[in-house]
Design a protein around this motif. Structure first.
Motif: not given
Length: 311
Positions: A180-183, A71-75, A100-103
């Protein structure tokens, strides 16, 4: 001799078997089974002992490190690559950076095609074949550990490691996604939106479905593990079967025969994030996967119970 008792018959008050005569300090043996006194098959090769042993292996630690790092690599990839303003189509990759859920949905969708089946195949395929390749399998059986118990304990350990790995990926992805992207809400390309609280529950259901759906990969890898003596052959064979099933699933000419493929409903959990969730595909996927898992598990038990251990 009492009336009605033939010559040569043991006395009616005799014990059902004769205990061996021993000297002080010598262990007695059960003449029925030949086992030493105190030997309990259920006490051999405990799951916690095998789990600790597998956890200390560098292979296991590396797998979990890579899963946590994905996940860190994807971010980082999204941050470096940015967004293409010329694109008009909305995909799961486009929606991954909106919440966050979409991620997490995108991470599971991305890893479900190859990474997750390989992880499951690795733990199950390496279970028995690695012992054979190290020439330690015959010593485990000479302890003695009953064959079916050894196979069951190995399978339970592999299942626990697989469950932990498949749960670690979405957990780290959700944490990274929220930071990174919020809830926010979980949205689909069709425009359906699921609130954050409900989306977390749906993600947990999706992970549970993925775990059970990949049971066929684990059972196949376990069967290959007791059939061959090379871990690479067992792991690679199960992973190749998963890839082959996905390729065949893309051939529309097969029609309804694709429903019998174990990977046909692998991504049915995505329907959970629609406004009107339909779980029909998930039910079909669970049924097909469990049937394959049962068949391969029976084959593994049958093969291992009759295998000549020579390595």
């Amino acid at each position: 001799m009492s009336r009605g008792q033939d010559v040569g018959d043991p006395p009616r008050d005799a014990p059902p078997y004769e205990e061996a005569v021993t000297t002080p300090g010598q262990k007695t043996a059960d003449t029925r089974t030949g086992a030493a006194a105190g030997y309990r098959p259920r006490g051999t090769l405990r799951v916690l002992v095998e789990l600790r042993r597998q956890w200390r292996r560098r292979r296991t630690q590396l797998v979990f490190a890579l899963i946590a790092l994905l996940p860190i690599v994807l971010v980082a990839s999204f941050e470096i690559g940015g967004q293409d303003p010329a694109r008009s189509a909305v995909t799961y990759a486009d929606l991954a950076v909106t919440s966050g859920p979409n991620f997490v949905v995108f991470t599971l969708y991305l890893a479900g095609s190859l990474l997750l089946p390989v992880v499951v195949a690795l733990f199950f395929g390496d279970a028995v074949a690695s012992e054979a390749s190290w020439s330690s399998l015959k010593y485990l059986l000479a302890i003695p550990v009953p064959r079916l118990r050894l196979l069951r304990q190995k399978a339970v350990t592999a299942a626990l490691l697989s469950l932990l790995a498949l749960g670690l990926l979405p957990a780290v992805a959700l944490l990274a996604g929220v930071i990174w992207y919020g809830a926010g809400d979980a949205t689909s390309p069709a425009g359906d939106a699921v609130p954050f609280g409900r989306s977390v529950i749906m993600l947990a259901v999706a992970v549970g479905y993925t775990v059970v759906q990949l049971a066929w990969v684990g059972a196949l890898a376990l069967w290959l593990s007791v059939t061959v003596d090379a871990p690479l052959g067992a792991v690679g064979g199960a992973a190749l079967a998963s890839v082959l099933s996905q390729i065949l699933d893309q051939i529309t000419a097969l029609g309804s025969f694709r429903d019998l493929l174990p990977t046909h409903h692998a991504w049915a959990w995505i329907d959970l994030f629609a406004t009107d969730a339909d779980v029909t595909g998930m039910a079909d996927g669970l049924l097909v996967s469990l049937v394959y898992a049962l068949v391969f598990s029976v084959l593994a038990a049958y093969r291992f119970s009759r295998k000549d251990i020579t390595t």
